[in-house]
Write a protein that holds these residues in place. Structure first.
Motif, PDB file in Angstrom:
ATOM      1  N   LEU A  59     -16.397  -7.625  31.689  1.00 22.04           N
ATOM      2  CA  LEU A  59     -17.744  -7.489  31.077  1.00 22.04           C
ATOM      3  C   LEU A  59     -18.409  -6.174  31.834  1.00 22.04           C
ATOM      4  N   ARG A  60     -17.949  -6.227  33.198  1.00 21.94           N
ATOM      5  CA  ARG A  60     -18.555  -5.111  33.839  1.00 21.94           C
ATOM      6  C   ARG A  60     -18.142  -3.608  33.265  1.00 21.94           C
ATOM      7  N   TYR A  61     -16.948  -3.536  32.960  1.00 18.97           N
ATOM      8  CA  TYR A  61     -16.684  -2.357  32.357  1.00 18.97           C
ATOM      9  C   TYR A  61     -17.233  -2.112  30.949  1.00 18.97           C
ATOM     10  N   ALA A  62     -17.429  -3.190  30.219  1.00 18.09           N
ATOM     11  CA  ALA A  62     -18.399  -2.894  28.913  1.00 18.09           C
ATOM     12  C   ALA A  62     -19.691  -2.500  28.948  1.00 18.09           C
ATOM     13  N   VAL A  63     -20.234  -3.161  30.314  1.00 18.87           N
ATOM     14  CA  VAL A  63     -21.677  -2.641  30.521  1.00 18.87           C
ATOM     15  C   VAL A  63     -21.603  -1.396  30.898  1.00 18.87           C
ATOM     16  N   ASN A  64     -20.705  -0.701  31.746  1.00 20.10           N
ATOM     17  CA  ASN A  64     -20.609   0.586  32.063  1.00 20.10           C
ATOM     18  C   ASN A  64     -20.454   1.447  30.872  1.00 20.10           C
ATOM     19  N   ARG A  65     -19.400   1.102  30.202  1.00 14.92           N
ATOM     20  CA  ARG A  65     -18.974   2.159  29.062  1.00 14.92           C
ATOM     21  C   ARG A  65     -20.352   2.063  27.980  1.00 14.92           C
ATOM     22  N   ASP A 110     -24.146  -3.998  22.818  1.00 14.34           N
ATOM     23  CA  ASP A 110     -22.788  -3.858  22.750  1.00 14.34           C
ATOM     24  C   ASP A 110     -22.023  -5.030  23.571  1.00 14.34           C
ATOM     25  N   VAL A 111     -22.714  -5.485  24.546  1.00 17.11           N
ATOM     26  CA  VAL A 111     -21.776  -6.438  25.357  1.00 17.11           C
ATOM     27  C   VAL A 111     -21.948  -7.755  24.924  1.00 17.11           C
ATOM     28  N   SER A 121     -23.841  -9.685  36.385  1.00 13.76           N
ATOM     29  CA  SER A 121     -24.017 -11.268  36.696  1.00 13.76           C
ATOM     30  C   SER A 121     -24.968 -11.856  35.818  1.00 13.76           C
ATOM     31  N   ILE A 122     -26.109 -11.386  35.357  1.00 13.85           N
ATOM     32  CA  ILE A 122     -27.088 -12.060  34.551  1.00 13.85           C
ATOM     33  C   ILE A 122     -26.409 -12.133  33.273  1.00 13.85           C
ATOM     34  N   LEU A 123     -25.820 -10.974  32.744  1.00 11.76           N
ATOM     35  CA  LEU A 123     -25.217 -10.823  31.368  1.00 11.76           C
ATOM     36  C   LEU A 123     -24.055 -12.024  31.187  1.00 11.76           C
ATOM     37  N   GLY A 124     -23.216 -11.974  32.422  1.00  9.38           N
ATOM     38  CA  GLY A 124     -22.152 -13.049  32.579  1.00  9.38           C
ATOM     39  C   GLY A 124     -22.548 -14.600  32.887  1.00  9.38           C
ATOM     40  N   GLY A 125     -24.035 -14.729  33.128  1.00 10.11           N
ATOM     41  CA  GLY A 125     -24.358 -16.181  33.311  1.00 10.11           C
ATOM     42  C   GLY A 125     -23.989 -16.834  34.680  1.00 10.11           C
ATOM     43  N   GLU A 129     -24.548 -16.607  38.848  1.00  4.41           N
ATOM     44  CA  GLU A 129     -25.729 -16.528  40.018  1.00  4.41           C
ATOM     45  C   GLU A 129     -25.105 -15.537  40.987  1.00  4.41           C
ATOM     46  N   SER A 130     -23.900 -15.356  40.954  1.00  7.43           N
ATOM     47  CA  SER A 130     -23.369 -14.562  42.207  1.00  7.43           C
ATOM     48  C   SER A 130     -23.000 -13.138  41.653  1.00  7.43           C
ATOM     49  N   ILE A 131     -23.440 -12.025  42.387  1.00  3.99           N
ATOM     50  CA  ILE A 131     -22.957 -10.674  42.007  1.00  3.99           C
ATOM     51  C   ILE A 131     -21.478 -10.371  42.487  1.00  3.99           C
ATOM     52  N   ARG A 132     -21.229 -11.327  43.359  1.00  3.96           N
ATOM     53  CA  ARG A 132     -19.681 -11.123  43.937  1.00  3.96           C
ATOM     54  C   ARG A 132     -18.798 -11.599  42.919  1.00  3.96           C
ATOM     55  N   ASP A 133     -18.775 -12.421  42.034  1.00  6.82           N
ATOM     56  CA  ASP A 133     -17.828 -12.698  40.886  1.00  6.82           C
ATOM     57  C   ASP A 133     -17.688 -11.320  40.199  1.00  6.82           C
ATOM     58  N   PHE A 134     -18.619 -10.392  40.150  1.00  5.91           N
ATOM     59  CA  PHE A 134     -18.482  -9.146  39.371  1.00  5.91           C
ATOM     60  C   PHE A 134     -18.079  -7.831  39.960  1.00  5.91           C
ATOM     61  N   ILE A 135     -17.779  -8.031  41.116  1.00  7.37           N
ATOM     62  CA  ILE A 135     -17.176  -6.855  42.146  1.00  7.37           C
ATOM     63  C   ILE A 135     -15.651  -7.277  42.189  1.00  7.37           C
ATOM     64  N   ALA A 136     -14.932  -6.276  42.147  1.00  8.65           N
ATOM     65  CA  ALA A 136     -13.504  -6.582  42.279  1.00  8.65           C
ATOM     66  C   ALA A 136     -13.076  -6.920  43.608  1.00  8.65           C
ATOM     67  N   PHE A 137     -13.707  -6.269  44.750  1.00  7.17           N
ATOM     68  CA  PHE A 137     -13.372  -6.513  46.226  1.00  7.17           C
ATOM     69  C   PHE A 137     -14.766  -6.678  46.746  1.00  7.17           C
ATOM     70  N   PRO A 138     -15.220  -7.727  46.749  1.00  2.00           N
ATOM     71  CA  PRO A 138     -16.453  -7.991  47.411  1.00  2.00           C
ATOM     72  C   PRO A 138     -16.460  -8.313  48.787  1.00  2.00           C
TER      73      PRO A 138
END
Ligand code: ASP
Length: 610
Positions: free
Chosen positions: A140-146, A258-259, A562-566, A568-577
């Motif tokens: 999802l992160r990559y889709a937002v980026n693109r 897009d996402v 993280s919001i688009l992915g539903g 609460e945590s931004i950590r879940d959307f960072i490869a190496f937090p």
């Protein structure tokens, strides 16, 4: 060639094809003379069937979880199909296989419902990343980026990199600093954002800039912050606020489309900062639901006047209201039949230290038009009715009232509103409501230092018709008690935040582009001329070489994902937090460095201190 297909690719139409797959062993199930193996890669899971012959080989050299396997065989229709996975109709009859690498037993199961706790999964993040749930987040992160890149590219924005080793000019957050070996005793800072660089790029004529860029802030980590995080950072020249709002609501709408395949066709709602504070108690209101705050008595002035209905509640002998600086209410729909137990629980909720209120007053607006309240003693029915009217309550509502010091009470009622919204199911994960919050104050009063600080940052311009007030008034606050009366308190900024479902996802401003006004700004913030020149001489100088009018915005990329992915945590959307103490527990960083490295840097540690 290691593989002919991926583990997510083969379907019933591929039956009888000879294929080679490579991946990780998810599960091994032995049934007498045959063995089933689920093989996993980034793309999915495929069932492999090892017949009698190969089964004997497996008996001697058993496969373990997370072994890396290469296997060749024929695609066959499965007798018992699995409708839950796209490859569920087929399996591969294995003819030959190679173990490409073994694995020790992983510390937790690599499955959606893993048995690994947070800490363990952080330590073995590379294994956690193999799990579907985490992989989906990164996708999802990559889709937002693109999506963002495509939109910005189509709108003539140029991605221009800016340096990470820059000059320390702490303002707001603390800088991370990096010692310079070649310049002993001197330090670079890591950028809190590329703010001044993007402004310089405007001076250079690159009138549409963007960068998806790391920013570094050495803050005490409040919930769900990371010391390094990513922004979609943008700047435009020859624009007014309206141009920026239009361009960037376009960006977010494009990302939605897009996402999430959401057509967000309506114009993004707009609200002044004052209205946000007044009606929702904070500057990032969740407008998926109403329950606006009513001021029953307030010190909060709006457009210079106190807009409260104090006469309703004052003088009834109820000390809590009579003595309070402010009394704020919300009408919670459909909750008039709350039991004693439920209202007691809410009272406990507002008394929790995080909320910090002394108590909660409630009025039940019964369906039959009567009222029942915890303060019946002080307020007869007609008064309760008038309060209910002021709070916008209708029959069936439960009015919740908090009283106390202005700032704390406003914060508390805002939290209570969000909590009730959550409990009543008004904060739906799949409903997205955008909002521009605008007309922020330019300055904020810093009590400890008795001076003004920039609410956004020092490069934000005042509203054009407030520039005079800024230029013509002395920023010094003679009487700290009366700081509210200082003219600087009324100066509004040309700044805007984008809010999504109660989260600030982006913020920016129209910038100052004249040297004199920028100097005035630095003075207003209590900087001497020398200090301003020392810290920002490069920018002041650049403004003398034909700086165009410009403005921009930066979106919090991790938060948006993280919001688009539903989640609460931004950590879940960072490869190496990092964890909540800013540590990378996988690398075990930060860590001490060798004496040799310290010597090279000519740095001596203050030994003997913890
Ligand atoms: N640099 C600002 C920030 O990081 C955003 C902006 O004003 O564009 O908050």
């Amino acid at each position: 060639m290691y593989r002919s297909h991926t583990c997510g690719e083969l379907r019933i139409g591929d039956v009888n094809k000879q294929v080679t797959l490579a991946g990780w062993v998810q599960t091994v199930r032995k049934f007498g003379a045959i063995t089933f193996v689920d093989l996993r890669d980034r793309y999915g899971i495929t069932q492999l069937l090892f017949g009698e012959e190969l089964n004997k080989v497996l008996d001697e050299n058993p496969l373990g979880r997370e072994f890396v396997l290469q296997a060749t065989g024929l695609v066959a229709e499965r007798s018992s199909k699995n409708a839950h996975i796209p490859t569920g109709e087929i399996e591969i009859n294995i003819q030959s296989f190679t173990v490409l690498n073994k694995s020790v037993v992983p510390p937790f199961t690599i499955q959606d419902d893993t048995d690994g706790g947070d800490d363990l999964r952080m330590k073995y993040r590379f294994l956690d990343l193999r799990r579907n749930a985490v992989k989906k987040n990164l996708e999802l992160r990559y889709a937002v980026n693109r999506s963002a890149r495509n939109y910005l590219h189509e709108n003539q924005f140029m991605d221009i990199e800016t340096p990470f080793l820059i000059k320390s000019t702490p303002e707001g957050a603390r800088d991370f600093v990096v010692p310079s070996r070649m310049n002993p005793g001197q330090f670079y800072a890591l950028p809190q954002s590329p703010q001044t660089f993007k402004q310089l790029l405007m001076v250079s004529g690159y009138d549409r800039y963007y960068q998806i860029v790391k920013c570094f802030r050495d803050e005490d980590l409040r919930a769900d912050r990371q010391p390094e995080f990513t922004q979609i950072d943008c700047e435009m020249a020859f624009v007014e606020q309206e141009d920026i709002l239009n361009m960037f609501e376009g960006l977010i709408k494009r990302v939605f489309k897009d996402v999430k395949n959401i057509d967000y066709t309506e114009k993004v709602a707009r609200m002044s900062w004052e209205d946000a504070m007044w009606q929702y108690g904070n500057d990032k209101p969740d407008i998926r639901f109403g329950m606006k705050i009513a001021n029953l008595k307030s010190a909060f002035t709006r457009n210079g006047k106190i807009e409260a209905v104090g006469e309703l509640i004052n003088g009834a002998g109820f000390g809590v209201f009579d003595n309070a600086e402010t009394v704020l209410a919300i009408a919670v729909p459909g909750c008039s039949e709350y039991t004693r137990k439920q209202t007691d629980e809410l009272t406990d909720w507002v008394k929790r230290p995080q909320i910090g209120m002394q108590g909660l007053v409630f009025i039940k607006c019964n369906a039959d038009g009567t009222y029942k309240s915890s303060v019946d003693k002080f307020y007869p029915e007609d008064k309760l009715k008038a309060i209910a009217h002021a709070a916008g309550a209708v029959a069936g509502d439960l009015i919740l009232i908090l009283a106390g010091r202005e700032e704390r009470t406003r914060k508390a009622i805002s939290e209570l509103r969000l909590e009730m919204g959550k409990r009543l199911g008004f904060r739906k994960e799949d409903e997205f409501k955008l909002l521009w919050v605008m007309d922020f104050p330019l300055f904020e009063y810093a009590e400890e230092e008795n001076r003004w600080v920039a609410r956004h940052h020092p490069f934000t311009s005042p509203k054009p018709d407030h520039i005079e007030v800024m230029i013509n008034n002395n920023p010094v606050i003679e009487n700290a008690e009366k700081y509210l009366e200082h003219p600087y308190n009324h100066i509004k900024a040309n700044a805007y935040d984008m809010v999504l479902n109660g989260n600030e996802i982006g913020g920016g401003s129209i910038r100052i582009h004249q040297r004199a006004l920028q100097e005035k700004m630095f003075t207003a913030l209590g900087m001497s001329q020398e200090e301003a020149l020392h810290k920002f001489g490069f920018l002041l100088g650049a403004f003398e070489f034909g700086a165009p009018p410009h403005g921009g915005i930066a979106f919090g990329f991790d938060r948006l994902c993280s919001i688009l992915g539903g989640s609460e945590s931004i950590r879940d959307f960072i490869a190496f937090p990092k964890n909540n103490s800013g540590r990378d527990v996988m690398l075990d960083a930060p860590s001490s460095i060798d004496d040799k490295q310290l010597d090279e840097l000519q740095i001596q540690l203050n030994q003997g201190q913890d």
